[in-house]
Structure formats: C-alpha cells, structure tokens
Scaffold this active site. Structure first.
Site, PDB file in Angstrom:
ATOM      1  N   GLY A  25       0.923  -1.124  -0.106  1.00 38.53           N
ATOM      2  CA  GLY A  25       0.047   0.089  -0.024  1.00 38.53           C
ATOM      3  C   GLY A  25       0.874   1.283  -0.042  1.00 38.53           C
TER       4      GLY A  25
ATOM      5  N   GLY B 260       1.545   3.755   4.051  1.00 42.00           N
ATOM      6  CA  GLY B 260       2.721   3.256   3.435  1.00 42.00           C
ATOM      7  C   GLY B 260       3.788   4.092   2.947  1.00 42.00           C
TER       8      GLY B 260
ATOM      9  N   ARG C 277     -19.929  11.784  14.674  1.00 41.49           N
ATOM     10  CA  ARG C 277     -20.467  11.426  13.552  1.00 41.49           C
ATOM     11  C   ARG C 277     -21.621  10.237  13.743  1.00 41.49           C
ATOM     12  NH1 ARG C 277     -14.954  11.126   9.649  1.00 41.49           N
ATOM     13  NH2 ARG C 277     -14.680  13.449   9.694  1.00 41.49           N
TER      14      ARG C 277
HETATM   15  C1  FAD Z   1     -13.547  11.061   0.808  1.00 35.13           C
HETATM   16  C2  FAD Z   1     -12.909  10.741   2.107  1.00 35.13           C
HETATM   17  C3  FAD Z   1     -12.272  11.799   2.851  1.00 35.13           C
HETATM   18  C4  FAD Z   1     -11.563  11.792   4.086  1.00 35.13           C
HETATM   19  N1  FAD Z   1     -11.429  12.875   4.701  1.00 35.13           N
HETATM   20  C5  FAD Z   1     -10.391  12.805   5.857  1.00 35.13           C
HETATM   21  C6  FAD Z   1      -9.982  14.121   6.498  1.00 35.13           C
HETATM   22  O1  FAD Z   1     -10.187  15.081   5.970  1.00 35.13           O
HETATM   23  N2  FAD Z   1      -9.186  13.768   7.549  1.00 35.13           N
HETATM   24  C7  FAD Z   1      -8.864  12.573   8.005  1.00 35.13           C
HETATM   25  O2  FAD Z   1      -8.102  12.283   8.885  1.00 35.13           O
HETATM   26  N3  FAD Z   1      -9.189  11.365   7.338  1.00 35.13           N
HETATM   27  C8  FAD Z   1     -10.074  11.448   6.264  1.00 35.13           C
HETATM   28  N4  FAD Z   1     -10.471  10.447   5.421  1.00 35.13           N
HETATM   29  C9  FAD Z   1      -9.878   9.159   5.935  1.00 35.13           C
HETATM   30  C10 FAD Z   1      -8.419   8.881   5.634  1.00 35.13           C
HETATM   31  O3  FAD Z   1      -8.348   9.421   4.282  1.00 35.13           O
HETATM   32  C11 FAD Z   1      -8.073   7.615   5.488  1.00 35.13           C
HETATM   33  O4  FAD Z   1      -8.460   6.920   6.478  1.00 35.13           O
HETATM   34  C12 FAD Z   1      -6.402   7.392   5.144  1.00 35.13           C
HETATM   35  O5  FAD Z   1      -6.019   8.365   4.129  1.00 35.13           O
HETATM   36  C13 FAD Z   1      -5.940   5.898   4.889  1.00 35.13           C
HETATM   37  O6  FAD Z   1      -4.487   6.088   4.621  1.00 35.13           O
HETATM   38  P1  FAD Z   1      -4.037   4.499   4.242  1.00 35.13           P
HETATM   39  O7  FAD Z   1      -2.560   4.813   3.940  1.00 35.13           O
HETATM   40  O8  FAD Z   1      -4.158   3.755   5.354  1.00 35.13           O
HETATM   41  O9  FAD Z   1      -4.870   3.780   3.041  1.00 35.13           O
HETATM   42  P2  FAD Z   1      -5.096   4.302   1.753  1.00 35.13           P
HETATM   43  O10 FAD Z   1      -4.794   5.725   1.173  1.00 35.13           O
HETATM   44  O11 FAD Z   1      -6.553   3.595   1.435  1.00 35.13           O
HETATM   45  O12 FAD Z   1      -3.892   3.281   0.742  1.00 35.13           O
HETATM   46  C14 FAD Z   1      -4.114   2.081   0.522  1.00 35.13           C
HETATM   47  C15 FAD Z   1      -3.233   1.480  -0.227  1.00 35.13           C
HETATM   48  O13 FAD Z   1      -3.036   0.213  -0.378  1.00 35.13           O
HETATM   49  C16 FAD Z   1      -3.233  -0.188  -1.750  1.00 35.13           C
HETATM   50  N5  FAD Z   1      -3.819  -1.583  -1.673  1.00 35.13           N
HETATM   51  C17 FAD Z   1      -4.872  -2.118  -1.159  1.00 35.13           C
HETATM   52  N6  FAD Z   1      -4.975  -3.588  -1.263  1.00 35.13           N
HETATM   53  C18 FAD Z   1      -3.681  -3.998  -1.925  1.00 35.13           C
HETATM   54  C19 FAD Z   1      -3.304  -5.187  -2.329  1.00 35.13           C
HETATM   55  N7  FAD Z   1      -3.684  -6.333  -1.948  1.00 35.13           N
HETATM   56  N8  FAD Z   1      -1.914  -5.096  -2.923  1.00 35.13           N
HETATM   57  C20 FAD Z   1      -1.187  -3.955  -2.941  1.00 35.13           C
HETATM   58  N9  FAD Z   1      -1.654  -2.700  -2.830  1.00 35.13           N
HETATM   59  C21 FAD Z   1      -2.923  -2.831  -2.125  1.00 35.13           C
HETATM   60  C22 FAD Z   1      -3.980   0.756  -2.602  1.00 35.13           C
HETATM   61  O14 FAD Z   1      -3.693   0.595  -3.923  1.00 35.13           O
HETATM   62  C23 FAD Z   1      -3.368   1.884  -1.642  1.00 35.13           C
HETATM   63  O15 FAD Z   1      -2.171   2.312  -2.346  1.00 35.13           O
HETATM   64  C24 FAD Z   1     -11.211  10.541   4.463  1.00 35.13           C
HETATM   65  C25 FAD Z   1     -11.646   9.363   3.687  1.00 35.13           C
HETATM   66  C26 FAD Z   1     -12.440   9.572   2.359  1.00 35.13           C
HETATM   67  C27 FAD Z   1     -12.870   8.406   1.795  1.00 35.13           C
END
Ligand code: FAD
Length: 513
Positions: free
Chosen positions: A6, A11, A279
C-alpha cells in the site's frame, strides 16, 4: 528487504521513515500513490498546535480522541499519537504542504467532537496536498535506490511459516506474472471498503481480500463491528460522494422541514455541540428522522456561510457537489444521507504496530489502534502517518533482495458476489442494529458458505461472518455500534473485541489498559 503493501499515507510514511535511516523498501500498490484513497481526504489533519491562542494542548486532543472513541481506544497509544501530532504537522509543513496560514501561523478549523479548533487544512483538498508532499519526498529516496516502487501490483498472499511472515506474493496486474518477495511486511492496504461496494466514500481498490485471506490463515482482527457512517454523503453512481465535516466546521447546518418550514434539528436536539456532534450521533439522528414517513428529506444548509470563505476554503467541495449534482451549495440546501466512511476495526496491532503474526506489521486504516468505537474527523490522516512511522521503527531488515517468479494463483472475486455479501452485511450492520437482524444476516452468510465457492469467495464470506459475529456478541451500544435491543453502554464491554479463526470464528475480549 522490507516490503510495504500500500502506498497511501501510511505506506509512504513507513517507506520515507525507513529510507531516512538508509533502509531499502519495496513499496507495492494496486495503483500509483496519486490514486490511493488518502488523496480523497478533504477536511484536514488534527494536532494541538495552539498557534493562535486556541487554548489547546495535547492532553485535550487526547481526551477528545478517547471520549470520541467511546473509551474503546487504547489510552497509551492515543497519548503517543496526540503527543506526536504537532511534530508530524510541522514535518508536513517542512516538506511543503501548503497549509492555510494567517500571520505566519497555521490556521485550524473546527471538526466534530472536538472542543477546540485543531484541524490543519489545505482548503478542502488536504489529502491531495499531503500526498503530493509525501510522494515528492519518497521520490528523492526512489532516485537513491532506497524505495523501489511496484505500482499496478496486487499482493494476494503472504508467506507465513509457523506464525512468522517471511515475505509476500504479488501479481503484476498488467502482465499477470506473479512473484515472491522476501522479508518482513508492513500492511498499509487501507480500509475494508470492498465489503460495501457502491455504499462507501472510499476507494474500490481497497477490496479487503488480502486481509480476508490472512484472517483465514490466523491473523487476528479487532473491533470489526465498529463501522463509521458519515452523516453527510451524496448518493452518486457507483459510490457515495463525501461532503467533508469541514462543511459543518465552517458553519453548515443540518436541516429538515417541519410544518413546511426549515427546521435545524441538531441545534434543537444537541444545544451544546449543535451541528458538530460526533459522526455516530449525527448519523443515528438523521437515520431516525429519515425513517419517519412524513420526513421530507435531510439537507445540509451552507447558504449562511460567508461566500468568501465558502468559495475559497471549501472551493473543491463546492465544485465537486456542483459537478455531480448540479447544485451550487452556496445558494441552496442540498440533500444528504449517511454512508459508510471509515473502519475503526481491522488488523489487531500492539503499540509497536506488530500484528499477531511475527514479522508482520500493520498501519493506517487497515489496522485497529487509535480510534476506538468512533474516529474523530482529522485523526485518521494523523493515525496513518504516525502508524507508518511507528511500524518503520519496529520492522526488521534482512538485506535479502532476491525475488522469484511463481505460478499466478490470484483469484478475483466478482462484483456480483461482492454486492451479494454487501447486501447481507448492510442488513445486519446498519446504523441501528439488533439481535434479530444480525442473526438473520448470519444465517444468510451461512447459506452462502454452504454453496460452491472459490477460496477467495469463501475467505470473503468468513470475514463477513466475523464482522457480524463481533456485532452480535457486543451486547451494548457504544460509538458507531448501536444496538436497539441494548441501547446503553455497558462497562463489561469496555473492551477490545479480538477475533480469530482456526476453522471456526472465535471472539474474545481484551481489557483496555
Ligand atoms: C472521501 C474521504 C475523505 C476523507 N477525509 C479525511 C479527512 O479530512 N481527515 C482525515 O483524517 N481522514 C479523512 N479520511 C480518511 C483517510 O483519508 C484514510 O483513513 C487514510 O487516508 C487511509 O490511509 P491509508 O494509507 O491507510 O490507506 P489508503 O490511502 O487507502 O491506501 C491504501 C493503499 O493500499 C493499496 N492496496 C490495497 N490493497 C492492496 C493489495 N492487495 N496489494 C497492493 N496494494 C494494495 C492501495 O492501492 C493504496 O495504495 C477521508 C476518507 C475519504 C474516503
């Protein structure tokens, strides 16, 4: 070599912090970072900066996070998170995030469930700007050969021997060639969006299949019943469009009609927090009003917000709603509905982000750590960056750079199957739940499990059943988990739900220290 699954915020944060120490990583993702869900984040990131005399400090951030999570988050972990938040936002500033400034200080906005203005932001595109800065930072280390990108690669299994992770298996989604990469693994694969296609604000790429497979292989999960419904989403084809909490932070008001006149019900029902209730409270209240047959819809009214603020600070939101619905939110209240937005539950990790499998770590939305029964807006971007950093400090490097081509055994789950599982889950894991509806959903999942399934389909159904059983067993209401048949909180359940699989699903409760 260290493998990161990810390349969203969690990541990237892990890869950059490892590269800073000269450690090499493979950074693997289904799509480029530019298309990770993190890019969609709008409203902001929390840190008690107290730059403009808001009387804020980390202890208040800690208290709000703990309380917002209905006391299901772990106090020590939350203390670490909130203590490190100002340093993280200052780091983001250093690497070029163009936060909103006034007189040289970062401006912060209100967000739900928080006593102070604590949310740093870049208009309504905070995620995009944070990601842009981290992508640039990572690029510097890619050039030095410390970060190796595997974009358009899907990890579909991990190499686990005697409860120890030795590497992973991935498929190149263009060529269909599959490889094994060796070394410890940090999972940063995002939330469980793929269990609710079309009904969430998140990215379809986060299909939850890898986590389902790992659960079936013994990886422990926590608090899977805790699913956040965001009160302000718009139904558009294929997904729910989020209207960020920043809308309410800047003065947006919930509205319905009573006696044919606008009625701002949250201000009446919750005179203290008004439209900035958490929320879970907002979504439940809306759900109940919507279910009244006389209800003429629930709206968000932003017409009273100073137009200079609305069309600058929330510019992208204004444009997005206009593009998808044709409504100029500065001129007219618009209809909203609660939709699934965030998963507080996920892979169980300790304070070092170590999972129940040796050599495997998890960070970001795929992990369950900081948000208890309900995440506060602005805390997940923070949790993803901080979690990635902590995981980077825990992981061990074996300096092994070999990889081996193997037979591709990736099994895709069809959309129609995913929709079938989604509908069952929604019937049991709605905003308001009870024993009867959850049991009915479990019976339906059991019927699915008795049919002829591929391995991946079975893993998905088993995971879905685990979510339902976690909800069935928690006989109380807390945060996002509201049981009509147990409408109050019960201290006996002020515990983490720990869920494991050994041919059958087991649920136990861990004390919160
Ligand atoms: C519309 C929206 C608005 C938001 N606004 C806010 C905000 O204002 N403030 C806040 O704090 N939070 C907010 N959030 C929540 C926040 O954005 C997320 O919780 C956070 O960005 C998650 O980051 P992450 O790195 O865990 O995952 P992600 O950014 O979801 O990244 C996941 C990664 O894993 C990869 N992946 C998935 N499965 C696999 C696999 N099997 N093999 C290889 N790669 C894989 C994907 O391609 C991606 O690169 C919001 C969410 C949404 C949807």
């Amino acid at each position: 070599m260290i493998n990161i699954v990810g390349s969203g915020l969690a990541g990237l944060s892990a890869a950059i912090h490892l590269a800073k120490k000269g450690k090499k990583t493979n950074l693997i993702s289904v799509q480029e970072s530019e298309r990770a869900q993190s890019v969609m984040a709008e409203g902001g990131i929390n840190a008690a900066l107290n730059t403009m005399g808001e009387n804020d400090d980390e202890s208040l951030h800690y208290e709000d996070t703990l309380k917002g999570g209905a006391y299901l988050g772990e106090p020590e972990a939350i203390a670490n998170l909130t203590h490190n938040a100002p340093e993280i936002v200052n780091w983001l500033k250093e690497i070029g995030v163009p936060f909103e400034y006034k007189d040289g200080h970062i401006v912060q906005r209100n967000f739900g469930g928080q006593k102070n203005k604590r949310t740093a932001y870049v208009k309504s595109s905070t995620g995009k700007m944070l990601m842009s800065a981290l992508i640039d930072e990572a690029r510097k280390y890619e050039v030095k050969g410390l970060i190796k990108r595997y974009c358009h690669h899907r990890v579909y299994d991990l190499l686990i021997e005697n409860n120890e992770c030795k590497g992973l298996v991935l498929v190149d989604t263009y060529t269909n060639n599959a490889y094994e990469l060796y070394g410890e693994v940090i999972l940063a694969s995002g939330g469980l969006t793929g269990f609710f296609p079309g009904y969430t604000t998140g990215s379809k790429d986060n299909d939850g299949q890898l986590v389902s497979k790992l659960f079936s292989k013994g990886l422990k999960m926590a608090n899977l019943e805790m699913i956040q419904y965001h009160p302000t989403t718009i139904n558009i084809t294929g997904k729910r469009l989020l209207v960020s909490e920043a809308a309410r932070g800047e003065g947006g008001r919930f509205m319905t009609y009573k006696d044919n006149k606008p009625y701002y019900f949250m201000e009446d029902l919750y005179p203290e927090q008004k439209n900035l209730v958490t929320r879970d409270v907002a979504s439940r209240t809306i759900y109940q009003i919507q279910n009244d047959p006389t209800c003429k819809g629930i709206y968000l009214d932003m017409t009273g917000i100073d137009k200079n603020i609305l069309y600058t600070r929330l510019k992208d939101m204004v444009n997005e709603v206009k593009d998808y619905t044709g409504v100029d939110i500065g001129l007219k209240p618009f209809e909203i509905k609660p939709g699934i937005h965030y998963f507080m539950g996920g892979v169980y990790v300790d304070n070092k982000h170590q999972t129940s499998i040796k050599g495997l770590y998890a960070a970001g939305e795929c992990a369950c750590k900081y948000h208890g029964a309900n995440r506060l807006g602005g805390n997940s971007l923070l949790g993803a960056i901080y979690g990635g950093k902590v995981a980077s400090e825990s992981v061990n490097d074996d300096n092994n750079e070999t990889y081996v081509e193997v037979e591709n055994k990736y099994e895709e789950v069809s959309d129609s199957y995913s929709y079938k599982i989604r509908d069952i889950l929604l019937s049991g894991l709605g905003i308001i739940r009870d024993e009867e509806s959850i049991k009915e959903a479990i019976n339906k999942i059991d019927e699915v499990l008795e049919s002829k399934l591929t391995n991946a389909e079975k893993e998905k159904a088993v995971f879905a059943k685990a979510m339902l059983l976690a909800a069935l067993n928690r006989k109380e209401s807390r945060g996002a988990h509201y049981r009509k048949d147990y409408p109050t909180s019960d201290d006996n359940y002020k515990k983490t739900t720990l869920i494991s699989y050994d041919g059958q699903i087991n649920i136990e409760y861990l004390d919160i220290h």
